[in-house]
Design a protein around this motif. Structure first.
Motif, PDB file in Angstrom:
ATOM      1  N   ARG A  93     -21.033  19.521  14.687  1.00 43.95           N
ATOM      2  CA  ARG A  93     -20.774  18.107  14.995  1.00 43.95           C
ATOM      3  C   ARG A  93     -20.593  17.259  13.743  1.00 43.95           C
ATOM      4  N   PHE A  94     -21.310  17.574  12.666  1.00 41.31           N
ATOM      5  CA  PHE A  94     -21.205  16.754  11.455  1.00 41.31           C
ATOM      6  C   PHE A  94     -19.833  16.895  10.795  1.00 41.31           C
ATOM      7  N   TRP A  95     -19.254  18.094  10.880  1.00 36.19           N
ATOM      8  CA  TRP A  95     -17.894  18.275  10.367  1.00 36.19           C
ATOM      9  C   TRP A  95     -16.914  17.395  11.136  1.00 36.19           C
ATOM     10  N   PHE A  96     -17.030  17.414  12.453  1.00 33.42           N
ATOM     11  CA  PHE A  96     -16.098  16.645  13.277  1.00 33.42           C
ATOM     12  C   PHE A  96     -16.315  15.137  13.111  1.00 33.42           C
ATOM     13  N   ILE A  97     -17.577  14.731  12.993  1.00 33.53           N
ATOM     14  CA  ILE A  97     -17.867  13.309  12.781  1.00 33.53           C
ATOM     15  C   ILE A  97     -17.311  12.863  11.433  1.00 33.53           C
ATOM     16  N   GLY A  98     -17.513  13.698  10.403  1.00 35.55           N
ATOM     17  CA  GLY A  98     -16.986  13.367   9.072  1.00 35.55           C
ATOM     18  C   GLY A  98     -15.478  13.265   9.067  1.00 35.55           C
ATOM     19  N   THR A  99     -14.822  14.207   9.752  1.00 36.22           N
ATOM     20  CA  THR A  99     -13.364  14.170   9.841  1.00 36.22           C
ATOM     21  C   THR A  99     -12.893  12.902  10.540  1.00 36.22           C
ATOM     22  N   GLY A 100     -13.594  12.540  11.617  1.00 39.46           N
ATOM     23  CA  GLY A 100     -13.222  11.326  12.341  1.00 39.46           C
ATOM     24  C   GLY A 100     -13.360  10.081  11.490  1.00 39.46           C
ATOM     25  N   ILE A 101     -14.413  10.037  10.675  1.00 38.84           N
ATOM     26  CA  ILE A 101     -14.615   8.886   9.792  1.00 38.84           C
ATOM     27  C   ILE A 101     -13.500   8.793   8.755  1.00 38.84           C
ATOM     28  N   LEU A 102     -13.113   9.955   8.184  1.00 35.79           N
ATOM     29  CA  LEU A 102     -12.039   9.964   7.203  1.00 35.79           C
ATOM     30  C   LEU A 102     -10.726   9.485   7.815  1.00 35.79           C
ATOM     31  N   VAL A 103     -10.438   9.951   9.025  1.00 40.76           N
ATOM     32  CA  VAL A 103      -9.221   9.525   9.711  1.00 40.76           C
ATOM     33  C   VAL A 103      -9.247   8.018   9.955  1.00 40.76           C
ATOM     34  N   LEU A 104     -10.396   7.505  10.390  1.00 44.87           N
ATOM     35  CA  LEU A 104     -10.529   6.073  10.642  1.00 44.87           C
ATOM     36  C   LEU A 104     -10.322   5.270   9.368  1.00 44.87           C
ATOM     37  N   LEU A 105     -10.889   5.739   8.247  1.00 44.27           N
ATOM     38  CA  LEU A 105     -10.708   5.052   6.978  1.00 44.27           C
ATOM     39  C   LEU A 105      -9.240   5.028   6.575  1.00 44.27           C
ATOM     40  N   CYS A 106      -8.550   6.137   6.790  1.00 47.32           N
ATOM     41  CA  CYS A 106      -7.123   6.200   6.468  1.00 47.32           C
ATOM     42  C   CYS A 106      -6.342   5.170   7.265  1.00 47.32           C
ATOM     43  N   VAL A 107      -6.633   5.114   8.562  1.00 42.68           N
ATOM     44  CA  VAL A 107      -5.925   4.169   9.434  1.00 42.68           C
ATOM     45  C   VAL A 107      -6.186   2.732   8.994  1.00 42.68           C
ATOM     46  N   VAL A 108      -7.436   2.422   8.673  1.00 40.53           N
ATOM     47  CA  VAL A 108      -7.790   1.070   8.241  1.00 40.53           C
ATOM     48  C   VAL A 108      -7.070   0.704   6.945  1.00 40.53           C
ATOM     49  N   MET A 109      -7.044   1.633   5.988  1.00 41.05           N
ATOM     50  CA  MET A 109      -6.392   1.369   4.705  1.00 41.05           C
ATOM     51  C   MET A 109      -4.892   1.169   4.877  1.00 41.05           C
ATOM     52  N   LEU A 110      -4.272   1.994   5.702  1.00 40.90           N
ATOM     53  CA  LEU A 110      -2.837   1.872   5.932  1.00 40.90           C
ATOM     54  C   LEU A 110      -2.493   0.574   6.643  1.00 40.90           C
ATOM     55  N   MET A 111      -3.305   0.203   7.624  1.00 42.21           N
ATOM     56  CA  MET A 111      -3.064  -1.049   8.351  1.00 42.21           C
ATOM     57  C   MET A 111      -3.260  -2.245   7.435  1.00 42.21           C
ATOM     58  N   ALA A 112      -4.255  -2.173   6.558  1.00 44.25           N
ATOM     59  CA  ALA A 112      -4.508  -3.276   5.626  1.00 44.25           C
ATOM     60  C   ALA A 112      -3.334  -3.467   4.688  1.00 44.25           C
ATOM     61  N   ASN A 113      -2.768  -2.355   4.194  1.00 48.24           N
ATOM     62  CA  ASN A 113      -1.605  -2.444   3.314  1.00 48.24           C
ATOM     63  C   ASN A 113      -0.381  -2.958   4.048  1.00 48.24           C
ATOM     64  N   ARG A 114      -0.242  -2.565   5.299  1.00 49.29           N
ATOM     65  CA  ARG A 114       0.945  -2.963   6.049  1.00 49.29           C
ATOM     66  C   ARG A 114       0.925  -4.441   6.403  1.00 49.29           C
ATOM     67  N   PHE A 115      -0.235  -4.966   6.705  1.00 52.84           N
ATOM     68  CA  PHE A 115      -0.307  -6.337   7.189  1.00 52.84           C
ATOM     69  C   PHE A 115      -0.863  -7.330   6.166  1.00 52.84           C
ATOM     70  N   ARG A 116      -0.935  -6.921   4.918  1.00 53.25           N
ATOM     71  CA  ARG A 116      -1.485  -7.839   3.914  1.00 53.25           C
ATOM     72  C   ARG A 116      -0.508  -8.962   3.585  1.00 53.25           C
ATOM     73  N   GLY A 117       0.796  -8.760   3.854  1.00 45.74           N
ATOM     74  CA  GLY A 117       1.804  -9.785   3.595  1.00 45.74           C
ATOM     75  C   GLY A 117       2.154  -9.882   2.126  1.00 45.74           C
ATOM     76  N   ASP A 118       3.159 -10.684   1.804  1.00 52.69           N
ATOM     77  CA  ASP A 118       3.579 -10.863   0.426  1.00 52.69           C
ATOM     78  C   ASP A 118       2.647 -11.831  -0.290  1.00 52.69           C
ATOM     79  N   ALA A 119       2.109 -11.381  -1.414  1.00 50.39           N
ATOM     80  CA  ALA A 119       1.270 -12.263  -2.217  1.00 50.39           C
ATOM     81  C   ALA A 119       2.180 -13.277  -2.905  1.00 50.39           C
ATOM     82  N   PRO A 120       1.913 -14.560  -2.749  1.00 49.99           N
ATOM     83  CA  PRO A 120       2.786 -15.575  -3.354  1.00 49.99           C
ATOM     84  C   PRO A 120       2.698 -15.546  -4.877  1.00 49.99           C
ATOM     85  N   ARG A 121       3.811 -15.810  -5.523  1.00 51.03           N
ATOM     86  CA  ARG A 121       3.834 -15.894  -6.982  1.00 51.03           C
ATOM     87  C   ARG A 121       3.118 -17.165  -7.411  1.00 51.03           C
ATOM     88  N   THR A 122       2.173 -17.045  -8.322  1.00 47.35           N
ATOM     89  CA  THR A 122       1.363 -18.203  -8.723  1.00 47.35           C
ATOM     90  C   THR A 122       1.632 -18.649 -10.153  1.00 47.35           C
TER      91      THR A 122
END
Length: 298
Positions: free
Chosen positions: A18-47
């Motif tokens: 179970r710990f292997w599967f739980i760890g794998t699930g956490i890694l997958v979730l982290l990947c999804v969160v990171m990818l979504m954050a990059n996709r929806f962060r928007g253009d940083a305005p030039r300052t």
């Protein structure tokens, strides 16, 4: 009865690993969160409003007007995606030896150090940097076309300095080297493309997708197979022999361009520091700003 045993075996198998599967699930979730954050962060305005709008300074006149315009457009598109300033400067002037030192007010006879000084000072004096005009995020390529002194220097600042290792700097310069002699426009477009690629963090994770999905599964099955083989070797009986009470029991395991005052400092070439970490060629310019960089001479 046999179905009940198989069902219970599967249940215990899942429980055991179970710990292997739980760890794998956490890694997958982290990947999804990171990818979504990059996709929806928007253009940083030039300052930074201090720097000029120009990005292409072809003092050596190696590009056509149309090529300059196309390059400006490509740079503008890339800057919006990577949130950095990208500048190109070409010129044709001696920057080596005592005569050049005296004529242009350079503080060294070294080609490499003077190329570094000129690139850094051009960036600093024009207040380039996507987020601010001092140590702001961005990169500048300086290409000297003077006969016998042909070569480039890449000056990095801010986030690019922190991100680029010596190896990254060399990759950008090699991309230019591949085309400059036959097609300068292609060479400078390759410069922009390589900088963009190296600054693309959208899919850069601290682990690979193979690690996330494949490696845990492989380890689980290898461990399970190894455990099963050991049990067979020790007991030379079938798996059913381990069933007690119907349940399986698993066991654990330019002139004006060049006339400038600069300070003397130790040159940091593309191979002098940085390794695989960021900050390749770290040094300080005459204005005290932090820069990275490296040179290739032909």
């Amino acid at each position: 009865m046999e179905n009940d045993i198989k069902k219970e075996a599967r249940r215990q198998y899942l429980h055991y690993f179970r710990f292997w599967f739980i760890g794998t699930g956490i890694l997958v979730l982290l990947c999804v969160v990171m990818l979504m954050a990059n996709r929806f962060r928007g253009d940083a305005p030039r300052t930074n409003s201090e720097a000029p709008a120009e990005r292409v300074y072809d003092y050596a006149d190696v590009l056509t007007d149309q090529e300059e315009e196309d390059l400006r457009q490509y740079i503008a598109e890339t800057e919006k995606k990577r949130h950095i300033d990208i500048v190109l400067v070409t010129f044709s002037q001696s920057v080596e030896g005592a005569e050049a030192m005296e004529q242009y007010g350079l503080r060294s006879q070294s080609w490499e150090q003077n190329m570094q000084d000129i690139a850094d000072d051009f960036w600093d004096e024009n207040h380039y940097g996507y987020n601010r005009g001092f140590e702001g995020d961005g990169v500048l390529l300086l290409h000297n076309w003077y006969e016998g002194q042909n070569g480039e220097h890449l000056s990095t600042s801010g986030s690019v300095e922190r991100a680029f290792s010596v190896g990254d700097i060399d990759q950008v310069l090699y991309a230019v080297d591949d085309h400059y002699a036959t097609d300068p426009y292609k060479a400078y477009r390759a410069y922009v493309t390589e900088v963009s690629r190296l600054m693309d963090t959208s899919l850069k994770l601290p682990f690979s997708w193979g690690t996330v999905f494949i490696l845990p599964i492989i380890i689980v099955f290898i461990y399970a197979a190894s455990s099963s083989s050991q049990k067979k070797a020790e007991n030379t009986v079938a798996v059913n022999a381990y069933v007690a009470g119907g349940k399986p029991e698993l066991r654990d395991r330019t002139d004006a361009f060049l006339r400038k005052s600069v300070v003397t400092r130790k040159i940091e070439s593309s191979g002098s520091s940085g390794g695989k970490s960021g900050g390749g060629g770290h040094h300080h310019s005459s204005s005290g700003a932090s820069h990275g960089g490296g040179s290739h001479r032909h």
